[in-house]
Scaffold this motif. Structure first.
Motif, PDB file in Angstrom:
ATOM      1  N   LEU A 266       0.840  -1.199   0.000  1.00 41.80           N
ATOM      2  CA  LEU A 266       0.000   0.000   0.000  1.00 41.80           C
ATOM      3  C   LEU A 266       0.873   1.247   0.000  1.00 41.80           C
TER       4      LEU A 266
ATOM      5  N   GLN B 183      -2.910   5.505  -0.211  1.00 41.55           N
ATOM      6  CA  GLN B 183      -3.916   4.446  -0.072  1.00 41.55           C
ATOM      7  C   GLN B 183      -4.203   4.139   1.397  1.00 41.55           C
TER       8      GLN B 183
ATOM      9  N   TRP C  80     -11.435  -5.126   1.965  1.00 43.86           N
ATOM     10  CA  TRP C  80     -11.309  -4.120   0.910  1.00 43.86           C
ATOM     11  C   TRP C  80     -10.367  -4.624  -0.169  1.00 43.86           C
TER      12      TRP C  80
ATOM     13  N   PHE D 210      -7.875  -2.746  -3.615  1.00 46.99           N
ATOM     14  CA  PHE D 210      -7.535  -1.707  -4.600  1.00 46.99           C
ATOM     15  C   PHE D 210      -7.346  -2.406  -5.939  1.00 46.99           C
TER      16      PHE D 210
ATOM     17  N   GLY E 111      -6.141   1.666  -9.204  1.00 45.86           N
ATOM     18  CA  GLY E 111      -5.950   2.371  -7.932  1.00 45.86           C
ATOM     19  C   GLY E 111      -7.235   2.707  -7.226  1.00 45.86           C
ATOM     20  N   GLU E 112      -8.379   2.178  -7.710  1.00 47.59           N
ATOM     21  CA  GLU E 112      -9.674   2.461  -7.078  1.00 47.59           C
ATOM     22  C   GLU E 112      -9.899   1.549  -5.866  1.00 47.59           C
ATOM     23  N   LEU E 113     -10.414   2.130  -4.794  1.00 41.80           N
ATOM     24  CA  LEU E 113     -10.734   1.353  -3.594  1.00 41.80           C
ATOM     25  C   LEU E 113     -12.148   0.779  -3.696  1.00 41.80           C
TER      26      LEU E 113
END
Length: 864
Positions: free
Chosen positions: A389, A393, A416, A418, A422-424
Motif C-alpha cells: 500500500l 492508499q 477491501w 484496490f 488504484g480504485e478502492l
C-alpha cells in the motif's frame, strides 16, 4: 375478520340512513383518535426503549405489547371510519397484513419478505436486512449512504432461498434430520452430509433463474465489452451482525455467468455444514431463523487486498487502527495463508502511520485464474519486498473505514481491495467483536469530561441515548436538508418526521421543541441516533459549524470533541442482543416502528402505502385533523347548539357555538363576554385580539391606486354578496378546541386549534387570504405574516396573498402564548395592506409588531 365484518355492517347501515351524527359525537370520536394515537406512540416508544438494553423483557412482554398495539390500531381505524363516514378498506387491508405477519413471527414462523427472488445491489440498503441478509444490507448502506465504491452486482434474496428450499423439500427434510440427531438416531456429521448433498444436486426454480438472467443482462449492458466474472458470497440472517459467522459460510470467487447456479447451491449448502450448523445451534438460533441470501458481485481486479480493524486489538495501541494487506486477492489475508504487511495507524485524522511491518517475503500471491476460480502464482520480483500500500492508499482506506465506524457506531472489521486503476472497493464490513480498553475514567464520566466546556446540560428530554461528536448543522427550512453534510449533528427548532431523510447521515439530533413520543423521536430510536428534544436553547446557543460532543446518555452538550466519551460509547457491551427475545422483538418492530408516510403533501401519503402500524397511525391522525376542520367549517349540518354573540369593544360580529365545555355561561344566555370563554385556544386568541391594543381605529390614508383597487373589489364583493346570507364570523369551540372563521373587511382568517395537557395532541392551523388593495400590497402583507409565523415556530406556506401556517406538538403553555400572539396579529394586520407600499415595509412592520407584542408576552409568561 369477524370484527371487521361487524364494523362494515354498521357503517353500511349508517351511510344508508339520512340522520347525521351530531358534531359533539364526531368531536368525541376525534378525541378518541388522539388518545389512541398517543397510546400507540407511547407503546412503540416503550418497545424501542427495550431494545436499548436498559430493561429486561421476556417473550410475554413482547406478546402483550404486540396485542395492545394491534388492538389500538384497529380501534383507531374504526374511529376514523365513523368520523369520516367511510369504510377505509385499504387501511384495514394494511392492518390485516401487518397483524398477520406479527402473528406468524410470534408463532415461530418467519415471514418471508414479499420481494423478487433477485434484486440489484443498487436497490438495497439497511432497510433490506430481511430480504438480502445483513451483509448485503450493509453493502447497500455503504454504497448509497456513505458513497463508498462497492462492486456492482445483485442478490438472490431470502425469498429465493425459501422458494428453492421448499421446491426441493429441503426445509422439512432438515427438520426431520435434526430431530433424528436429537433423538440420537443419527450422528450430527451424518445429517449435515445428507442435507448438503441433497441441496447440491437440487434444481433451482425457473423464476429464480429468470431473475438471475435479467440481473445479468442489466450488468452486461452496464459493463459492455467486459468479461464478467463474479464473487458469490453468503448473506444469511444474523450473519455479520451481533454474530460474525466469520468463515462459517462459503464464498465462491471468480465465477462465470454460467457457473453462478452451481455457486449459489454451494453457498446455500454451506449453511448446513457441520461447522455452520453447529455454530447456529450453539448460539441459540432456532431453525426457523435460518435464511440464506446470496450476493453476486463483479470480481475486483485486485492489485492489493486485505482487512482492516478500526480498533486495533493491541493493548498498547488503544487508539490505533490496524491494516493487514497483501498483493492480489483478499482471502490470502483473512485466511492467513500468505505473508502480509501490517500498518498501525492513529485513529485520529490525518491517521498517521505509527508503525509498519512490510513483509520482505511476499513470494506468492492469490489471483484470479483465467479459467475460473483462484490460483497461487509467484509474486513479481519487483513487488516482493515493497509495501503493498502507498501512503495515500493507507490514509484513504483509514478515512473510509472510520466513516463506516461512525455510521454504525461500533468498531468495524472491513474487507477491501484496490484494483489495477488504484480504485478502492469495500467488499464487506461487520461489527468488530473487540471493544476498546476501558479507561480508568470510564468509572467516572465526570472525571473524563472534567476539562470539557459544557454548552448546556439537562435541557429537554433524551429520546435516544448515546454519544455523538461532530459539527453542528442548523436546519430551519425543508430545503436546508438538501445540503445536510454526512456526520453532522442536526439542530432544529422543531421535531418533524421529515428529518428521517437525513438520519442515516446524522450523528445526532437536537431540537428546541418536540415531544419524546412524537414521530421523529420514534425514527431516532429506529436509527439509534442520539437525540434530545425540547431543549429550548439549541438553535440559540449553537451555530452551524460548531464542533461539539453530544452526550445523550447524560443529557449534556460539550464544546469540541471529547474523545473519552466517544471511547466510552464504543466500549458499551451488547450481550443482550444475543438473546432470541431481542432478535424477535427487533423483527417485530420492523413491522410496527418504521415510518414511511413522512410528508402528507406527497402523492405517496395514502393508505395503500402503509407498511407498518406507525404508518397507519400517522395517516389516521392526519386525516382525522383534516376531517375535523372540514366538519367545523360546515358546522350548520352537524351542530345542535344555539350560537351566542360575543360581546366586545371591537366590532367582531362573532358568534360562538359551544359543543363541549367551551363556554362558562347559562344555556339560555344570548351573549357571552371574554370572562365566559372557557375554551383555551379561543380565550388565548381573544385576549391577544381584544386586549393587545393592536386593533387600530384610526382611518388609514389610501393612495389613488389602492383607492381604485378597493373600489373595484368593493363593487365585486357587494355584487357577489347579494346572494349570500352566510357572511358572518363564527367560532365552534370546546374546552380544548376552536375553529374560528373571521371575515374582517376583505380578508379571511381561519384558525383551527386544539390545546390540552398532552403536547402530542396540540396543534394550531392558521390561514389568511385576501385584502382590499392591489395584489402587490396584499402579497407584502402575506409575506409579513409569514415572517411573524416563522418567528413563532410555525411551518409556513406562502402563495401570493395566501399564507398558511402549522404549529404542532408544543406544550399547552407555548400553544396558548402563540395563539394569543395570533390574536394580536389578526388585529395588527387588519388594514396593514394599505400601508404596504414597498417591500421595505415588510421588515419595518416585522420589527414594530414584535416590539409591541413583547410586553404582552412577558405578562403571559409571568402568569404562566
Amino acid at each position: 375478520m369477524k370484527r371487521l365484518n361487524g364494523l362494515f355492517d354498521f357503517l353500511g347501515r349508517w351511510r344508508s340512513s339520512r340522520d347525521m351524527l351530531p358534531f359533539l359525537v364526531l368531536f368525541r370520536k376525534f378525541r378518541s383518535i388522539l388518545e389512541r394515537n398517543n397510546k400507540i406512540l407511547e407503546l412503540m416508544s416503550d418497545m424501542g426503549d427495550k431494545l436499548g438494553g436498559e430493561y429486561v423483557f421476556d417473550r410475554q412482554y413482547i406478546k402483550d405489547a404486540c396485542e395492545m398495539a394491534s388492538d389500538n390500531v384497529f380501534k383507531l381505524i374504526s374511529d376514523l371510519c365513523i368520523l369520516t363516514k367511510s369504510d377505509n378498506v385499504e387501511l384495514f387491508v394494511a392492518f390485516e397484513r401487518i397483524q398477520h405477519e406479527l402473528h406468524e413471527e410470534l408463532s415461530g414462523r418467519r415471514v418471508v419478505p414479499t420481494v423478487s427472488p433477485v434484486i440489484s445491489i443498487d436497490n438495497v440498503n439497511g432497510d433490506f436486512k430481511e430480504e438480502v441478509g445483513n451483509k448485503f444490507a450493509v453493502i447497500g448502506d455503504i454504497k448509497s449512504f456513505l458513497g463508498l465504491p462497492t462492486p456492482d452486482g445483485f442478490v438472490f434474496t431470502t425469498k429465493a432461498f425459501f422458494d428453492f428450499m421448499e421446491y426441493g423439500g429441503h426445509l422439512k427434510y432438515a427438520q426431520k434430520l435434526l430431530a433424528s440427531w436429537r433423538n440420537e438416531e443419527l450422528p450430527f456429521d451424518a445429517i449435515c452430509d445428507e442435507i448438503v448433498k441433497r441441496i447440491l444436486s437440487s434444481p433451482i426454480p425457473k423464476d429464480i433463474i429468470a431473475g438471475m438472467n435479467s440481473a445479468l443482462k442489466a450488468i452486461s449492458k452496464k459493463h459492455k465489452g467486459e468479461e464478467l466474472m463474479f464473487a458469490v458470497r453468503s448473506s444469511a440472517w444474523g450473519e455479520d451482525s451481533g454474530f460474525s459467522f466469520a468463515g462459517q459460510y462459503e464464498s465462491v470467487l471468480n465465477v462465470s455467468k454460467d457457473g453462478i447456479p452451481d455457486a449459489y447451491r454451494k453457498v446455500v449448502a454451506s449453511a448446513y455444514t457441520h461447522e455452520a450448523w453447529h455454530y447456529r445451534l450453539h448460539r441459540g438460533f432456532r431453525e426457523h431463523e435460518m435464511a440464506m441470501a446470496v450476493g453476486c458481485q463483479l470480481m475486483v481486479s485486485a492489485v492489493a487486498s486485505g482487512a482492516m480493524y478500526t480498533y486495533a486489538p493491541l493493548p498498547l495501541e488503544k487508539e490505533a487502527m490496524v491494516i493487514s494487506s497483501a498483493w492480489g486477492l483478499g482471502p490470502a489475508v483473512v485466511q492467513g495463508t500468505a505473508e502480509s504487511d501490517m500498518f498501525i495507524l492513529d485513529r485520529m485524522p490525518p491517521h498517521k502511520v505509527l508503525s509498519e511491518e512490510v513483509d520482505l517475503h511476499k513470494d506468492k500471491m492469490l489471483v484470479s485464474d483465467s479459467s475460473g476460480g483462484t490460483v497461487w502464482k509467484d509474486t513479481p520480483e519487483r513487488l516482493r519486498r515493497r509495501s503493498s500500500l502507498s501512503p495515500y492508499q493507507i490514509e484513504y482506506l483509514a478515512q473510509s473505514a472510520m466513516n463506516i465506524e461512525r455510521y454504525y457506531k461500533r468498531p468495524q472489521d472491513v474487507e477491501w481491495a484496490f484494483d489495477d486503476k488504484g480504485e478502492l472497493y469495500i467488499l464487506q464490513a461487520r461489527p468488530l467483536n473487540i471493544r476498546p480498553e476501558i479507561p480508568q475514567a470510564r468509572t467516572d464520566v465526570g472525571l473524563a469530561t472534567r476539562s470539557a466546556e459544557i454548552i448546556f446540560s439537562g435541557k429537554g428530554t433524551v429520546v435516544q441515548q448515546g454519544v455523538a461528536s461532530g459539527k453542528v448543522y442548523i436546519a430551519l427550512k425543508d430545503d436546508d436538508l438538501n445540503d445536510f453534510p454526512y456526520g453532522s449533528i442536526l439542530v432544529t427548532r422543531h421535531t418533524s418526521p421529515k428529518y428521517g431523510r437525513v438520519m442515516p447521515r446524522a450523528h445526532g439530533i437536537i431540537t428546541d421543541i418536540g415531544s419524546p413520543t412524537g414521530h421523529m423521536a420514534t425514527l431516532a430510536r429506529e436509527y439509534r441516533i442520539p437525540a434530545i428534544v425540547g431543549t429550548d436553547v439549541a438553535t440559540g446557543l449553537l451555530e452551524t459549524g460548531d464542533e461539539i460532543t453530544m452526550d445523550a446518555t447524560r443529557n449534556t452538550i460539550y464544546r469540541g470533541s471529547v474523545k473519552e466519551l466517544t471511547r466510552f460509547e464504543l466500549a458499551e457491551q451488547e450481550v443482550f442482543e444475543e438473546t432470541y427475545e431481542y432478535r424477535l422483538l427487533k423483527r417485530l418492530l420492523r413491522k410496527i416502528y418504521p415510518l414511511h408516510l413522512v410528508d402528507s403533501r406527497t402523492r405517496d401519503f395514502r393508505p395503500e402505502k402503509c407498511l407498518t402500524f406507525h404508518d397507519i397511525t400517522r395517516y389516521v391522525h392526519e386525516k382525522a385533523v383534516e376531517k375535523l376542520i372540514d366538519l367545523s367549517e360546515n358546522y350548520q349540518k352537524y351542530h345542535d347548539r344555539v350560537p351566542k354573540r360575543f360581546k366586545s369593544k371591537l366590532p367582531l360580529g362573532l358568534m360562538v357555538i359551544d359543543i363541549d365545555g367551551g363556554l362558562d355561561a347559562p344555556q339560555e344566555a344570548k351573549t357571552v363576554a371574554l370572562e365566559n370563554i372557557a375554551s383555551m385556544p379561543l380565550k388565548a386568541l381573544l385576549e391577544g385580539l381584544v386586549n393587545s391594543g393592536m386593533w387600530g381605529t384610526e382611518p388609514v390614508s389610501m393612495d389613488i391606486g389602492s383607492f381604485m383597487s378597493s373600489l373595484t373589489r368593493t363593487l365585486v364583493s357587494t355584487h357577489s354578496s347579494q346572494n349570500s346570507s352566510t357572511e358572518r364570523n363564527l367560532a365552534v369551540v370546546s374546552r380544548e378546541y376552536m375553529n374560528l372563521n373571521l371575515k374582517l373587511g376583505y380578508h379571511y382568517t381561519v384558525v383551527n386549534a386544539f390545546i390540552d395537557d398532552e403536547p402530542n395532541d396540540n396543534y394550531v392551523f392558521f390561514r389568511f387570504m385576501g385584502g382590499v388593495t392591489d395584489f402587490g400590497r396584499r402579497s407584502r402583507r402575506a409575506r409579513f405574516i409569514a415572517g411573524i409565523l416563522e418567528h413563532l415556530d410555525f411551518l409556513v406556506e406562502l402563495h401570493g396573498d395566501l399564507v398558511a401556517g402549522r404549529l404542532k406538538k408544543m406544550s399547552k403553555e407555548r400553544m396558548c402564548s402563540r395563539t394569543m400572539i395570533i390574536g394580536a396579529l389578526i388585529g395588527y394586520t387588519r388594514q396593514l395592506d394599505v400601508e404596504m407600499a414597498t417591500d421595505s415595509h415588510i421588515a419595518h412592520f416585522h420589527s414594530d409588531f414584535l416590539e409591541k407584542v413583547k410586553p404582552m408576552m412577558e405578562a403571559f409568561n409571568g402568569r404562566a
